[in-house]
Design a protein around this motif. Structure first.
Motif, PDB file in Angstrom:
ATOM      1  N   ALA A   1       3.563 -12.510 -19.130  1.00 29.41           N
ATOM      2  CA  ALA A   1       3.386 -11.067 -19.294  1.00 29.41           C
ATOM      3  C   ALA A   1       2.422 -10.521 -18.244  1.00 29.41           C
ATOM      4  O   ALA A   1       2.604  -9.406 -17.741  1.00 29.41           O
ATOM      5  N   ILE A   2       1.408 -11.312 -17.886  1.00 29.19           N
ATOM      6  CA  ILE A   2       0.453 -10.881 -16.865  1.00 29.19           C
ATOM      7  C   ILE A   2       1.120 -10.857 -15.493  1.00 29.19           C
ATOM      8  O   ILE A   2       0.989  -9.897 -14.723  1.00 29.19           O
ATOM      9  N   VAL A   3       1.852 -11.917 -15.167  1.00 32.49           N
ATOM     10  CA  VAL A   3       2.375 -12.091 -13.816  1.00 32.49           C
ATOM     11  C   VAL A   3       3.537 -11.154 -13.519  1.00 32.49           C
ATOM     12  O   VAL A   3       3.592 -10.536 -12.445  1.00 32.49           O
ATOM     13  N   TYR A   4       4.475 -11.008 -14.458  1.00 28.58           N
ATOM     14  CA  TYR A   4       5.703 -10.266 -14.178  1.00 28.58           C
ATOM     15  C   TYR A   4       5.907  -9.025 -15.035  1.00 28.58           C
ATOM     16  O   TYR A   4       6.443  -8.016 -14.552  1.00 28.58           O
ATOM     17  N   LEU A   5       5.517  -9.067 -16.316  1.00 35.82           N
ATOM     18  CA  LEU A   5       5.777  -7.913 -17.168  1.00 35.82           C
ATOM     19  C   LEU A   5       4.930  -6.708 -16.760  1.00 35.82           C
ATOM     20  O   LEU A   5       5.413  -5.570 -16.755  1.00 35.82           O
ATOM     21  N   VAL A   6       3.675  -6.944 -16.402  1.00 35.80           N
ATOM     22  CA  VAL A   6       2.811  -5.836 -16.000  1.00 35.80           C
ATOM     23  C   VAL A   6       3.405  -5.066 -14.811  1.00 35.80           C
ATOM     24  O   VAL A   6       3.507  -3.836 -14.851  1.00 35.80           O
ATOM     25  N   PRO A   7       3.858  -5.751 -13.730  1.00 36.34           N
ATOM     26  CA  PRO A   7       4.479  -4.999 -12.633  1.00 36.34           C
ATOM     27  C   PRO A   7       5.755  -4.267 -13.051  1.00 36.34           C
ATOM     28  O   PRO A   7       6.013  -3.154 -12.562  1.00 36.34           O
ATOM     29  N   VAL A   8       6.559  -4.871 -13.927  1.00 32.60           N
ATOM     30  CA  VAL A   8       7.776  -4.192 -14.379  1.00 32.60           C
ATOM     31  C   VAL A   8       7.422  -2.915 -15.136  1.00 32.60           C
ATOM     32  O   VAL A   8       8.052  -1.865 -14.951  1.00 32.60           O
ATOM     33  N   VAL A   9       6.393  -2.978 -15.985  1.00 35.63           N
ATOM     34  CA  VAL A   9       5.944  -1.786 -16.713  1.00 35.63           C
ATOM     35  C   VAL A   9       5.428  -0.730 -15.738  1.00 35.63           C
ATOM     36  O   VAL A   9       5.712   0.465 -15.884  1.00 35.63           O
ATOM     37  N   VAL A  10       4.686  -1.161 -14.719  1.00 35.22           N
ATOM     38  CA  VAL A  10       4.208  -0.214 -13.702  1.00 35.22           C
ATOM     39  C   VAL A  10       5.381   0.464 -13.005  1.00 35.22           C
ATOM     40  O   VAL A  10       5.355   1.667 -12.736  1.00 35.22           O
ATOM     41  N   ALA A  11       6.446  -0.307 -12.733  1.00 42.29           N
ATOM     42  CA  ALA A  11       7.628   0.254 -12.067  1.00 42.29           C
ATOM     43  C   ALA A  11       8.293   1.344 -12.888  1.00 42.29           C
ATOM     44  O   ALA A  11       8.928   2.245 -12.335  1.00 42.29           O
ATOM     45  N   THR A  12       8.158   1.285 -14.204  1.00 41.74           N
ATOM     46  CA  THR A  12       8.747   2.323 -15.052  1.00 41.74           C
ATOM     47  C   THR A  12       7.868   3.566 -15.128  1.00 41.74           C
ATOM     48  O   THR A  12       8.312   4.601 -15.625  1.00 41.74           O
ATOM     49  N   GLN A  13       6.619   3.477 -14.624  1.00 41.58           N
ATOM     50  CA  GLN A  13       5.671   4.576 -14.754  1.00 41.58           C
ATOM     51  C   GLN A  13       5.440   5.345 -13.458  1.00 41.58           C
ATOM     52  O   GLN A  13       4.912   6.462 -13.488  1.00 41.58           O
ATOM     53  N   VAL A  14       5.771   4.739 -12.322  1.00 36.75           N
ATOM     54  CA  VAL A  14       5.497   5.382 -11.033  1.00 36.75           C
ATOM     55  C   VAL A  14       6.782   5.439 -10.213  1.00 36.75           C
ATOM     56  O   VAL A  14       7.779   4.786 -10.534  1.00 36.75           O
ATOM     57  N   GLY A  15       6.742   6.209  -9.124  1.00 35.76           N
ATOM     58  CA  GLY A  15       7.902   6.334  -8.248  1.00 35.76           C
ATOM     59  C   GLY A  15       8.156   5.069  -7.448  1.00 35.76           C
ATOM     60  O   GLY A  15       7.290   4.193  -7.344  1.00 35.76           O
ATOM     61  N   GLU A  16       9.342   4.985  -6.850  1.00 38.93           N
ATOM     62  CA  GLU A  16       9.734   3.774  -6.130  1.00 38.93           C
ATOM     63  C   GLU A  16       8.839   3.510  -4.927  1.00 38.93           C
ATOM     64  O   GLU A  16       8.443   2.363  -4.670  1.00 38.93           O
ATOM     65  N   ALA A  17       8.503   4.543  -4.157  1.00 44.05           N
ATOM     66  CA  ALA A  17       7.654   4.360  -2.980  1.00 44.05           C
ATOM     67  C   ALA A  17       6.246   3.907  -3.397  1.00 44.05           C
ATOM     68  O   ALA A  17       5.660   3.010  -2.787  1.00 44.05           O
ATOM     69  N   THR A  18       5.707   4.516  -4.449  1.00 48.28           N
ATOM     70  CA  THR A  18       4.382   4.120  -4.949  1.00 48.28           C
ATOM     71  C   THR A  18       4.396   2.685  -5.441  1.00 48.28           C
ATOM     72  O   THR A  18       3.458   1.910  -5.190  1.00 48.28           O
ATOM     73  N   PHE A  19       5.466   2.305  -6.153  1.00 48.75           N
ATOM     74  CA  PHE A  19       5.542   0.930  -6.645  1.00 48.75           C
ATOM     75  C   PHE A  19       5.604  -0.060  -5.487  1.00 48.75           C
ATOM     76  O   PHE A  19       5.014  -1.147  -5.564  1.00 48.75           O
ATOM     77  N   GLY A  20       6.306   0.298  -4.415  1.00 45.06           N
ATOM     78  CA  GLY A  20       6.367  -0.589  -3.257  1.00 45.06           C
ATOM     79  C   GLY A  20       4.989  -0.869  -2.686  1.00 45.06           C
ATOM     80  O   GLY A  20       4.667  -2.002  -2.335  1.00 45.06           O
ATOM     81  N   ARG A  21       4.151   0.157  -2.600  1.00 39.41           N
ATOM     82  CA  ARG A  21       2.790  -0.032  -2.072  1.00 39.41           C
ATOM     83  C   ARG A  21       1.918  -0.812  -3.057  1.00 39.41           C
ATOM     84  O   ARG A  21       1.118  -1.656  -2.653  1.00 39.41           O
ATOM     85  N   PHE A  22       2.067  -0.526  -4.356  1.00 40.75           N
ATOM     86  CA  PHE A  22       1.359  -1.315  -5.376  1.00 40.75           C
ATOM     87  C   PHE A  22       1.776  -2.780  -5.304  1.00 40.75           C
ATOM     88  O   PHE A  22       0.940  -3.689  -5.327  1.00 40.75           O
ATOM     89  N   SER A  23       3.074  -3.004  -5.216  1.00 46.99           N
ATOM     90  CA  SER A  23       3.605  -4.367  -5.288  1.00 46.99           C
ATOM     91  C   SER A  23       3.168  -5.217  -4.113  1.00 46.99           C
ATOM     92  O   SER A  23       2.977  -6.423  -4.249  1.00 46.99           O
ATOM     93  N   MET A  24       2.977  -4.596  -2.938  1.00 43.81           N
ATOM     94  CA  MET A  24       2.559  -5.372  -1.777  1.00 43.81           C
ATOM     95  C   MET A  24       1.148  -5.909  -1.970  1.00 43.81           C
ATOM     96  O   MET A  24       0.873  -7.086  -1.713  1.00 43.81           O
ATOM     97  N   ALA A  25       0.232  -5.067  -2.450  1.00 41.33           N
ATOM     98  CA  ALA A  25      -1.134  -5.530  -2.726  1.00 41.33           C
ATOM     99  C   ALA A  25      -1.133  -6.572  -3.841  1.00 41.33           C
ATOM    100  O   ALA A  25      -1.836  -7.592  -3.775  1.00 41.33           O
ATOM    101  N   HIS A  26      -0.322  -6.340  -4.875  1.00 43.21           N
ATOM    102  CA  HIS A  26      -0.219  -7.270  -6.000  1.00 43.21           C
ATOM    103  C   HIS A  26       0.309  -8.621  -5.540  1.00 43.21           C
ATOM    104  O   HIS A  26      -0.183  -9.680  -5.955  1.00 43.21           O
ATOM    105  N   THR A  27       1.320  -8.616  -4.666  1.00 45.01           N
ATOM    106  CA  THR A  27       1.917  -9.863  -4.167  1.00 45.01           C
ATOM    107  C   THR A  27       0.921 -10.668  -3.350  1.00 45.01           C
ATOM    108  O   THR A  27       0.806 -11.893  -3.507  1.00 45.01           O
ATOM    109  N   LEU A  28       0.191 -10.008  -2.457  1.00 43.36           N
ATOM    110  CA  LEU A  28      -0.781 -10.714  -1.615  1.00 43.36           C
ATOM    111  C   LEU A  28      -1.883 -11.350  -2.464  1.00 43.36           C
ATOM    112  O   LEU A  28      -2.263 -12.502  -2.223  1.00 43.36           O
TER     113      LEU A  28
END
Length: 438
Positions: A243-270
């Motif tokens: 839930a920490i590793v994958y569910l949290v980002p999926v929930v974030v993706a449902t709350q923000v726009g696609e471009a914003t999620f892309g920028r969030f996801s890059m920092a999260h991935t690194l």
């Protein structure tokens, strides 16, 4: 320089470090190629498609890992002592992981309207079928590296992922013109499916037969009931960590726009790549603890010291250079992701303590304590992230991780210290702290 070289050569003769370093090298290879992949994606695809590709891949990994990650601890714990039952244990793991992930993915596709606009790209028979197949493929792909590690062949893993990463990057560029919408996800999955063939041919054709042949004939392989009891305790906790590793980002993706999620996801991935360095040494500790329970405390001390020696300089560089690192992808990535990357990187320090403690519990088959720690950590992260999200937006993920892992590290420190102080005879040593590690 010669002393450093001598120390490395000495470490490589120890299976604990050889396995751990191989998995860490794999994380570095995966991280470098991953940065290259997403740099190309940011260049060749629109910001919306970049974020959409990240979101779909994250959802796929969530469902593929529902059972696959649950088997990581079990395979690392029991493959070293499975003997003639090794092929059966691997195939059961593959089958259950793929089946569970497939059922979960099917439920996701049937309820797609509930998951926000980003995931509507999966609507329709063709995209849905491809997503479902991708979940099955990734479930097996996740476990094959663990199988190699459990059989003391982790040195193969970096090479496998090097080839996989290069092919993935080439296909990403090739599909940019032909498939501007969906090219990221397709380029991620086709090489993954192809990689299953040679690696599993190697596992079942060479590695497993050799492992079975070298097994102690007098040692009784683990019974399914024993494995089941371990999973009953380990799986709920692993599901919580999922839930920490994958569910949290999926929930974030449902709350923000696609471009914003892309920028969030890059920092999260690194930041997640740094965390993997600590987790890789911990997986090696589980394997070696299963092979030799008498040296568990010594191996814990060594794993802890090496993990801190490796991740601390990396965390320092990332915290200081976060804006420059993210600017490589674009100024917007640095503006929106710097604080998140710093917070998540700092959270890796307490995570080292937690992961070594969890691996020691797995090696000792202490399933109840294992589940309690993992479930507790997940609950802390989810509650704190949700509570902070209205105030900190995506940075709430970083604050939630850092605060939760610091608290959990403090809670388990006393018990970890007791494990570190047990000598080979099972008695507490008079040595304090981490002394005695080499």
């Amino acid at each position: 320089m010669s002393s450093v070289r001598a120390r490395i050569l000495h470490d490589l003769r120890n299976p604990l470090f050889r396995q751990g370093y191989a998995l860490m090298a794999n994380t570095v290879v995966t991280g470098v190629l991953g940065m290259g992949y997403w740099l190309l994606a940011a260049h060749y695809y629109t910001p919306e498609e970049f974020g959409r590709g990240q979101a779909v891949i994250t959802a796929m990994r969530l469902f593929a890992s529902l059972t696959a990650l649950g088997f990581v601890g079990a395979l690392a714990r029991f493959l070293p002592v499975a003997g003639r039952r090794t092929p059966e244990l691997i195939l059961r793991g593959y089958g259950l992981a793929a089946a569970t992930g497939g059922v979960a993915a099917l439920g996701f596709l049937l309820t797609l309207p509930m998951w926000g606009q980003t995931y509507q790209v999966l609507g329709g028979f063709g995209p849905g079928l491809f997503f479902l197949g991708s979940v099955l493929v990734w479930a097996v792909f996740t476990l094959q590296d663990v199988v190699l590690t459990g059989l003391r062949r982790a040195t193969i893993v970096p090479f496998n992922n090097l080839v996989f990463g290069l092919v993935k990057m080439g296909l990403l560029v090739a599909l940019a013109g032909a498939l501007p919408s969906g090219g990221i996800f397709v380029s991620w999955m086709i090489p993954t499916a192809l990689a299953l063939i040679p690696i599993n041919w190697l596992i079942f054709g060479f590695v497993v037969p050799r492992h079975v042949k070298q097994a102690d004939p007098a040692q009784e392989p683990p019974q399914l009931r024993e494995v089941g009891r371990f999973l009953a305790g380990d799986f709920p906790g692993t599901l919580s960590i999922l839930a920490i590793v994958y569910l949290v980002p999926v929930v974030v993706a449902t709350q923000v726009g696609e471009a914003t999620f892309g920028r969030f996801s890059m920092a999260h991935t690194l930041a997640s790549m740094i965390e993997l360095l600590a987790m890789n040494m911990a997986v090696s500790l589980t394997v070696e603890g299963s092979f030799d329970r008498a040296r568990l405390a010594e191996n814990c001390r060594r794993a802890l010291r090496r993990a801190f020696m490796i991740v601390t300089p990396i965390i320092t560089v990332v915290i200081l250079g976060a804006p420059l690192i993210l600017t490589i992808f674009g100024s917007e990535f640095a503006e929106e992701g710097t604080l998140l990357l710093r917070l998540m990187s700092l959270a890796v320090l307490p995570r080292v303590l937690i992961e070594v403690y969890l691996s020691a519990l797995r090696a000792q088959s202490q399933a109840r304590t294992l589940a309690a720690v993992q479930i507790g950590l997940a609950a802390l992260v989810l509650i704190s992230t949700m509570a902070l999200f209205p105030f900190a937006n995506v940075n709430a993920v970083g604050y939630g991780l850092l605060l939760s892992e610091l608290l959990m590290a403090l809670l388990i420190f006393g018990k970890l210290r007791k494990i570190l102080k047990i000598d080979e005879t099972g008695r507490e040593t008079v040595t304090q702290g981490l002394s005695g590690a080499s």
